[in-house]
Design an enzyme around this catalytic site. Structure first.
Site, mmCIF file in Angstrom:
data_model
loop_
_atom_site.group_PDB
_atom_site.id
_atom_site.type_symbol
_atom_site.label_atom_id
_atom_site.label_comp_id
_atom_site.label_asym_id
_atom_site.label_seq_id
_atom_site.Cartn_x
_atom_site.Cartn_y
_atom_site.Cartn_z
ATOM 1 N N ASP A 233 -70.701 3.034 21.315
ATOM 2 C CA ASP A 233 -70.719 4.420 20.839
ATOM 3 C C ASP A 233 -71.271 4.491 19.417
ATOM 4 O O ASP A 233 -71.969 3.583 18.971
ATOM 5 C CB ASP A 233 -69.311 5.022 20.923
ATOM 6 C CG ASP A 233 -68.369 4.467 19.849
ATOM 7 O OD1 ASP A 233 -68.680 3.420 19.238
ATOM 8 O OD2 ASP A 233 -67.312 5.091 19.617
ATOM 9 N N ASP A 301 -62.408 -3.456 21.422
ATOM 10 C CA ASP A 301 -62.972 -2.119 21.198
ATOM 11 C C ASP A 301 -61.892 -1.145 20.755
ATOM 12 O O ASP A 301 -62.105 -0.346 19.830
ATOM 13 C CB ASP A 301 -63.634 -1.606 22.480
ATOM 14 C CG ASP A 301 -64.294 -0.254 22.294
ATOM 15 O OD1 ASP A 301 -63.574 0.774 22.294
ATOM 16 O OD2 ASP A 301 -65.529 -0.205 22.128
ATOM 17 N N ASP A 306 -59.881 2.390 16.746
ATOM 18 C CA ASP A 306 -58.697 2.876 16.030
ATOM 19 C C ASP A 306 -58.813 2.636 14.533
ATOM 20 O O ASP A 306 -58.394 3.474 13.728
ATOM 21 C CB ASP A 306 -57.431 2.184 16.553
ATOM 22 C CG ASP A 306 -56.984 2.710 17.911
ATOM 23 O OD1 ASP A 306 -57.384 3.837 18.263
ATOM 24 O OD2 ASP A 306 -56.236 1.998 18.611
#
Length: 330
Positions: A233, A301, A306
């Protein structure tokens, strides 16, 4: 033949000119991951620690995850603009809160017979924010819902649960079922004349089911440690920059601060591909040090995503850019 996400990561990393992986950064972050594993913080149980997520015992948990991950893309906003928020949440968690609110309001949002024909106005109401700011790419989200819902009705008796059952506990098989039946999950490109794949949303869908069910029952995938990569992402690369795993060329750094990229741009593919390969190296480093398969790319990930969220302001203050792309794939 199209390269798998793992093969794509290595191929792109071997040929990248704008993104460089730093071995010292891999070691530094790898040691932190080992500490997280040993402390018990890095484990799939963390998925249900937020009120926004369903619990394993929820009857419609799998279909909830499928609807959310069908809509799980493009939440970013320009730094000088207000973010889309729902009940105080932003980004992905705002989406989760909106779906949870819709269900509470009696909207049958998990029923493909509704979502196959949902209008833009109806979805706008479901995803309404705390302010006048609207979720990005609303028409694209409507189209995605229409597509996947009709396929569920036509091929899988109206439930994504049946897709998961068909995969017979194989993450690789489930990934193939997703990308070959639901085209809005088919996250592919061409890099230096080679067909490549990233499959961010398809893999996060599998990872979310695995995490929700804590690797048991419907969430048991015998090959998840070997077959799943991280979810490429626009946020995880910021964490990789923070820890010195990534180094960007001046050209890329300047471009990210100035321009919006397009899905498929060479720079975008380098960032995404190198993210995948970096996490594979981190996984191998941690597991080798621990002499076991103590972690996988999905959990790493989760930690990286986070971390970016918890340290958003510090990362912004450091001027670590993210690549801005308007697309449905992440």
């Amino acid at each position: 033949m199209i390269l798998s996400p793992k093969e794509t990561g290595k191929y792109i990393c071997d040929h990248a000119t704008h993104v460089k992986l730093n071995p010292k950064g891999i070691e530094k972050l790898g040691d932190i991951l080992i500490e997280e594993i040993n402390s018990g913080h890095l484990r799939p149980d963390n998925f249900s620690q937020t009120d926004c997520h369903p619990k394993p015992g929820d009857l419609n948990a799998v279909d909830w995850i499928f609807v959310v991950d069908t809509l799980n893309f493009c939440f970013w906003h320009f730094e000088d603009k207000e973010a889309w928020q729902v009940e105080g949440y932003s980004g992905y968690y705002a989406l989760c809160a909106a779906i949870k609110r819709a269900i509470k309001e009696g909207i049958d949002i998990l029923n493909p017979n509704l979502t196959a024909t949902i209008t833009e106005e109806q979805l706008r109401n479901v995803l309404r924010g705390d302010t006048e700011v609207e979720i990005p790419l609303l028409p694209e989200r409507v189209r995605c819902l229409h597509e996947v819902s009709q396929i569920l009705i036509d091929k899988f008796a109206g439930s994504f649960r049946n897709v998961v059952i068909t995969a017979e506990n194989s993450a690789k098989t489930l990934l193939s079922l997703i990308v070959n039946n639901f085209s809005c999950f088919k996250d592919e490109a061409v890099f230096m004349d080679r067909p490549v794949s990233f499959y961010k949303r398809a893999q996060i869908l599998i990872g979310d089911i695995w995490a929700c069910f804590k690797g048991q029952g419907l969430g048991y995938f015998k090959d998840i440690d070997d077959e799943m990569t991280m979810f490429a992402d626009y946020r995880v690369p910021q964490t990789l920059l923070w820890f010195g795993v990534f180094e960007y060329s001046k050209h890329l750094s300047d471009k990210l601060k100035r321009d919006i990229l397009k899905n498929g741009d060479i720079e975008e593919q380098e960032i995404r591909g190198c993210s995948i390969h970096a996490v594979e190296l981190l996984k191998d480093y941690a597991n080798k040090k621990l002499a076991s398969k103590a972690t996988n790319s999905v959990l790493i990930d989760h930690f990286l995503w986070d971390f970016r969220r918890k340290h958003a302001q510090e990362i912004a203050n450091m001027g670590l850019p993210f690549h801005k792309v308007f697309c449905i794939y992440y």
